[in-house]
Every structure is written in structure tokens, then in C-alpha cells.
Design an enzyme around this catalytic site. Structure first.
Site, PDB file in Angstrom:
ATOM      1  N   ASN A 155      -7.870  -2.392  14.118  1.00  0.00           N
ATOM      2  CA  ASN A 155      -9.250  -2.714  13.745  1.00  0.00           C
ATOM      3  C   ASN A 155      -9.319  -3.964  12.857  1.00  0.00           C
ATOM      4  OD1 ASN A 155      -8.227  -1.837  11.319  1.00  0.00           O
ATOM      5  ND2 ASN A 155      -9.535  -0.020  11.131  1.00  0.00           N
ATOM      6  N   GLU A 194      -9.780  -1.912   5.037  1.00  0.00           N
ATOM      7  CA  GLU A 194     -10.401  -1.521   6.292  1.00  0.00           C
ATOM      8  C   GLU A 194     -11.686  -2.339   6.530  1.00  0.00           C
ATOM      9  OE1 GLU A 194      -8.707   0.180   8.280  1.00  0.00           O
ATOM     10  OE2 GLU A 194      -8.308   2.244   7.678  1.00  0.00           O
ATOM     11  N   ASP A 254       0.812  -1.224   0.000  1.00  0.00           N
ATOM     12  CA  ASP A 254       0.000   0.000   0.000  1.00  0.00           C
ATOM     13  C   ASP A 254       0.842   1.269   0.000  1.00  0.00           C
ATOM     14  OD1 ASP A 254       0.889  -0.548   2.572  1.00  0.00           O
ATOM     15  OD2 ASP A 254      -1.101  -0.994   3.356  1.00  0.00           O
ATOM     16  N   HIS A 264      -7.486  -4.496  10.099  1.00  0.00           N
ATOM     17  CA  HIS A 264      -7.199  -4.336   8.664  1.00  0.00           C
ATOM     18  C   HIS A 264      -5.911  -5.069   8.289  1.00  0.00           C
ATOM     19  CE1 HIS A 264      -4.906  -0.254   9.378  1.00  0.00           C
ATOM     20  NE2 HIS A 264      -4.024  -1.208   9.252  1.00  0.00           N
TER      21      HIS A 264
HETATM   22  C1  F6R Z   1       1.328  -1.331   6.018  1.00  0.00           C
HETATM   23  C2  F6R Z   1       0.096  -2.116   6.157  1.00  0.00           C
HETATM   24  C3  F6R Z   1      -0.748  -2.013   7.378  1.00  0.00           C
HETATM   25  C4  F6R Z   1       0.067  -2.183   8.668  1.00  0.00           C
HETATM   26  C5  F6R Z   1      -0.828  -2.035   9.885  1.00  0.00           C
HETATM   27  C6  F6R Z   1      -0.038  -2.129  11.170  1.00  0.00           C
HETATM   28  O1  F6R Z   1       1.941  -1.595   4.790  1.00  0.00           O
HETATM   29  O2  F6R Z   1      -0.238  -2.821   5.273  1.00  0.00           O
HETATM   30  O3  F6R Z   1      -1.745  -2.993   7.337  1.00  0.00           O
HETATM   31  O4  F6R Z   1       0.673  -3.442   8.655  1.00  0.00           O
HETATM   32  O5  F6R Z   1      -1.473  -0.800   9.841  1.00  0.00           O
HETATM   33  O6  F6R Z   1       0.821  -1.049  11.268  1.00  0.00           O
HETATM   34  P1  F6R Z   1       1.975  -1.027  12.357  1.00  0.00           P
HETATM   35  O7  F6R Z   1       2.911  -2.115  11.998  1.00  0.00           O
HETATM   36  O8  F6R Z   1       2.635   0.334  12.193  1.00  0.00           O
HETATM   37  O9  F6R Z   1       1.338  -1.233  13.667  1.00  0.00           O
END
Ligand code: F6R
Length: 233
Positions: free
Chosen positions: A128, A135, A62, A130
Site C-alpha cells: 500500500n 501507513e 519499527d 507504506h
Molecule cells: C519493515 C518495514 C516495512 C517493510 C514492508 C515490506 O521494517 O519497515 O515497511 O519494509 O512492509 O515488507 P516485506 O519486505 O516483508 O515485503
């Protein structure tokens, strides 16, 4: 689902690295990569290793809409800093957040994924539930698409920006349909803030409301969790 409990993110990074090394010895070619704080120890292990990525291709999950690859808050910049500037790859792909035509960028990205089927996908997880930026409520059939980030994700990620105003509220994300096609998935989760999402990922019925629950349907997934993230398991 195989669940590996580790002491902390340092040990988790080592376990994920060992899994990767084993797969690379078998000749895999395409890595699906994530950003954020979770995979940092994994990238550190790679940087400190002599593993050769010059024949490997990487495809990131992403990118924030509106950020260019040299913006310090972009995921592209993160990947350069943490990995690509240290380990040359044959090719690396990150969605182009500042593309003029975002729909066309999604089509371009899906073509890249189609031409380079992902062998080994790294995932973090949002509080959440995701995965990527899929999401809650996202369809499991989606490919790359533009996402409105939820208040929970904005709250969690705004700390990386000088102010909340500067944080993009939209992102481009690989879809769940593409993530599920990966041969192997390794999801890492560290810290208490992930405990609820981890429990639901493993124990809740499969539901769009908690996107990571769909991973229960994948037949080759390893979840690496530290003690805090595993506290409700
Ligand atoms: C980032 C991604 C997100 C993160 C998630 C957790 O490329 O795909 O799904 O893995 O938001 O983020 P952190 O690791 O910062 O807690």
C-alpha cells in the site's frame, strides 16, 4: 531518484551491499535498518562479507507493539538472527515493542535518532506504499509514533505468525520526518506484489495516501527493483 533495475533479489542485495560498502569507505557511522523479506539478501551479503561494523551504529525503523525482543516474531529477534548475532556493532537500536509506556518509548527513540543522525537508510515498501510502518494517511511531519496497522499490512504480514490473532495490530514506527533526514536512502522492492506501489512511488503526485511518494522530494535516493516490481515503470 536513481532507479536501478536488477534481475532478482539476489542481485538487488549485492547492489545495495556495494552502495553500503562505498559509503562506509567514506566514513559513515549510522545505518537505518529495515526488516521483512526484502532486505534479507542484503543482510546475507553483509554476513558473508568481511565488512567491519564494530564502529557502526544501527537504528531500526519499527517494531510490533507488545512483542519483546526475544519473541521469535519480533523485529528485534529478526535483526539478531539476520545481522546482529553475526556482525558486532558499536550499538544497535530497535524500538521496544513491549515498553510499558509507548509514548515515552517514542520520545526515547526520537532522542536516539536525534543524537545519531542517519547516514544510510535501508527501506522496503508495503503493497500500500507504506515505508517503515507509516501507513497511508500518515502525516509527513511525524516522528516516532504508534501506528494502527492497515488491513493490507495485516494481510501481508500475518503469514509470519501462527494465526492472524497472534499478529499485533499496532506497531511503533519511525516517522517520515525522521526518514527524510537520512543523508542517503536505498529503497528495495522485489516481486509483482510491489509493482503498483513502486509505480506510484515514482510517478504519482506526492500524497499522504501513498506515503512513499514523499521520497520524490529526497535528493539522494536509490531505488533497487527487480523485473517484476519494475513492470509498470
Ligand atoms: C519493515 C518495514 C516495512 C517493510 C514492508 C515490506 O521494517 O519497515 O515497511 O519494509 O512492509 O515488507 P516485506 O519486505 O516483508 O515485503
Amino acid at each position: 531518484m536513481e532507479i536501478i533495475k536488477v534481475k532478482d533479489s539476489t542481485e538487488g542485495g549485492k547492489v545495495a551491499f556495494d552502495l553500503l560498502e562505498k559509503e562506509m569507505q567514506k566514513g559513515i557511522k549510522v545505518l537505518g535498518l529495515a526488516t521483512g523479506s526484502t532486505p534479507e539478501t542484503f543482510y546475507e551479503q553483509i554476513r558473508n562479507s568481511d565488512l567491519d561494523f564494530s564502529n557502526m551504529i544501527s537504528i531500526n525503523l519499527d517494531e510490533y507493539v507488545g512483542l519483546s525482543s526475544d519473541d521469535k516474531n519480533s523485529y528485534h529477534y529478526f535483526m539478531d538472527e539476520k545481522l546482529f548475532n553475526h556482525k558486532p556493532f558499536e550499538a544497535t537500536y530497535v524500538p521496544q515493542g513491549d515498553a510499558e509506556d509507548l509514548d515515552q518509548e517514542c520520545v526515547r527513540y526520537d532522542k536516539i535518532i536525534e543524537e545519531n543522525p542517519i547516514d544510510f537508510q535501508i527501506l522496503g515498501i508495503g503493497r500500500n506504499g507504506h515505508i517503515g510502518f507509516n501507513e497511508p494517511g500518515s502525516s509527513f511531519d511525524l516522528q516516532t509514533h504508534v501506528v494502527d496497522l492497515t488491513p493490507s499490512t495485516i494481510e501481508a504480514n500475518k503469514i509470519y505468525f501462527d494465526s492472524e490473532d497472534q499478529m499485533p495490530k499496532k506497531a511503533l514506527s519511525m516517522g517520515i520526518a525522521s526518514i527524510l533526514k537520512s543523508q542517503k536512502i536505498v529503497l528495495m522492492a522485489y516481486g509483482e506484489s510491489k509493482a503498483d506501489a513502486v509505480k506510484k512511488t515514482v510517478q504519482h503526485e506526492v500524497s499522504n495516501d501513498i506515503p512513499a511518494t514523499i521520497l520524490q522530494k529526497h535528493d539522494n535516493i536509490t531505488i533497487i527493483v527487480d523485473e517484476e516490481a519494475a513492470k509498470y515503470l
